[in-house]
Design a protein around this motif. Structure first.
Motif: not given
Length: 465
Positions: A367-378
């Protein structure tokens, strides 16, 4: 692990009550942080009301409103039993006070007044409030809410009482519910009075008289026959005219006279005291049960209108306008499609000095690396719709375990069957801070999430160590 959530499929009283309490809480203070609850409600689907109920349940679980509702119920139940005890005690006092100790004759009309006078007055006040402006009902409702809230002893229950009154008021259920309570308590009191009355009449010898200074004996004959007419139809005895006239001069020692007056007193108490309260209790309880099935939320309230776009997005409400193509396009890079039986690896805020991802088998999705809010929400949206069986969350323990990171870990863990936290070892030439690593362990222990520095990739692939 995925949080087990048991929600009634139909809008029940408890579910609607909690939803109203959440609305009042948000209107009184400020909107709650509800991104996770909204996401899960959207993923579950259903009507707008069903999503509102699920959102309220999730927020109630998180913020303790469900526990507060249980405390409020306990307080309300305790308040009822206290009132019931007082009702029985008061009824027994009425019975003793009406007959006395048996050393002196009993004035039948004074005894009747002490047994039914207060009952008649409160019944008239209840009827006036029921058919009038309803002020007595409102005062009784405030008293009941106050007593239940005090006995609940939970500050979180502050909005539960008002929310229940607002919800029940839409179907005029407040008056029927409180009517059931009031008539039930009076029924207990009058039953206790009747029980004491029968016990005293069975174990002591009483003589009965009536007294007057300005009225004639004919007045008491008429009153006695008027009050005893209906009870006599049900089999209760009625004193004859000679007995009534004779009782005005002195107490009658004849056994037949004592039996007639005792039966008349019991009959009048039963017919004009217990029977009306029992009928009104049955009527109020029947209306309560019938109208309770018609309860519904008023979704036009401003608090609910603001949530409509969050819970029912416009793109979802539009529906399908075109037929599906023969072949669907492949998902583009960065859009994770997760099957229900998959295993997922995700990392949180890793720097560029660490090579990522590690070599993974085909059965494990990155699922990759979560760096910002948009990635987290998605990612949270995708995990909510397609929860994986196993999830590994990789964290860099060189960073501080702040509240936001731990909150994100908790949200991710609630979207998977089983979750493990991988505290990554330090890169070559670097060293982990022992105090910071201990902070990570303590934070994860409080969340009851398994964690460790050893690679969990084998477990992620097979489910075994």
């Amino acid at each position: 692990m995925t949080e087990s959530t048991t929600i009634p499929s139909d809008p029940t009283l408890d579910a609607l009550w909690l939803t109203e309490a959440v609305r009042l809480t948000e209107e009184e203070a400020s909107p709650l942080e509800d991104s996770e609850a909204n996401r899960r409600a959207r993923a579950t689907g259903g009507t707008f009301v069903q999503r509102l109920i699920l959102r309220a349940h999730l927020l109630g679980q998180r913020d303790g409103l469900i526990e507060a509702r249980r405390h409020w119920r306990q307080g309300a139940t305790l308040a009822f039993w206290l009132l019931a005890f007082l009702a029985v005690l008061s009824g027994a006092g009425l019975g003793f006070g009406a007959l006395g100790d048996g050393l002196r004759p009993v004035n039948v009309f004074w005894a009747l007044g002490s047994l039914l006078g207060l009952n008649l007055l409160t019944l008239l006040l209840w009827l006036a409030g029921f058919f009038g402006a309803g002020r007595s009902t409102s005062l009784l409702g405030r008293l009941w809410l106050w007593l239940a809230g005090k006995l609940a002893r939970d500050a979180r229950a502050a909005q539960l009482g008002p929310a229940l009154i607002i919800l029940l008021g839409r179907q005029r259920l407040v008056r029927w519910g409180l009517g059931t309570l009031v008539h039930g308590l009076w029924l207990l009191a009058l039953s206790a009075a009747l029980g004491i009355l029968l016990a005293l009449l069975a174990t002591r010898s009483y003589s009965f008289i009536w007294e007057t200074t300005i009225l004639s004996s004919d007045t008491f004959v008429a009153m006695t026959h008027a009050l005893g007419a209906l009870p006599s139809l049900l089999g209760f005895p009625m004193p004859d005219i000679d007995t009534i006239r004779a009782s005005g001069n002195a107490a009658q020692g004849l056994e037949a006279a004592r039996h007639a007056w005792a039966g008349w007193l019991v009959g009048v108490l039963t017919v004009y005291g217990l029977a009306p309260r029992a009928l009104l209790f049955i009527l109020c309880f029947w209306q309560w049960q019938r109208r309770r099935q018609q309860l519904a939320l008023d979704t036009e309230q401003p608090g609910y209108a603001l949530l409509r776009e969050k819970l029912m997005p416009a793109t979802e409400r539009l529906g399908v306008n075109d037929a599906a193509p023969e072949q669907l396009p492949e998902p583009s890079a960065g859009h994770l499609e997760i099957a229900g039986e998959s295993a997922v690896l995700v990392a949180i805020e890793l720097d560029d000095t660490r090579p990522w991802p590690p070599a993974l088998p085909e059965t494990v999705r990155d699922a990759g690396v979560l760096d910002d809010g948009q990635q987290r929400r998605r990612l949270l949206e995708q995990l909510t719709r397609y929860p994986p069986v196993r999830l590994v969350i990789a964290c860099d323990p060189r960073r501080s375990p702040d509240r936001g990171t731990l909150s994100l870990i908790g949200e991710l863990a609630r979207c998977a069957g089983t979750t493990r936290i991988w505290l990554l070892p330090a890169p070559a030439g670097d060293q982990l801070d022992a105090d910071r690593l201990d902070d990570w362990r303590q934070g994860l222990d409080r969340m009851a999430l398994p964690h460790g520095e050893r690679s969990p990739l084998e477990w992620l692939e097979t489910g075994h160590e």
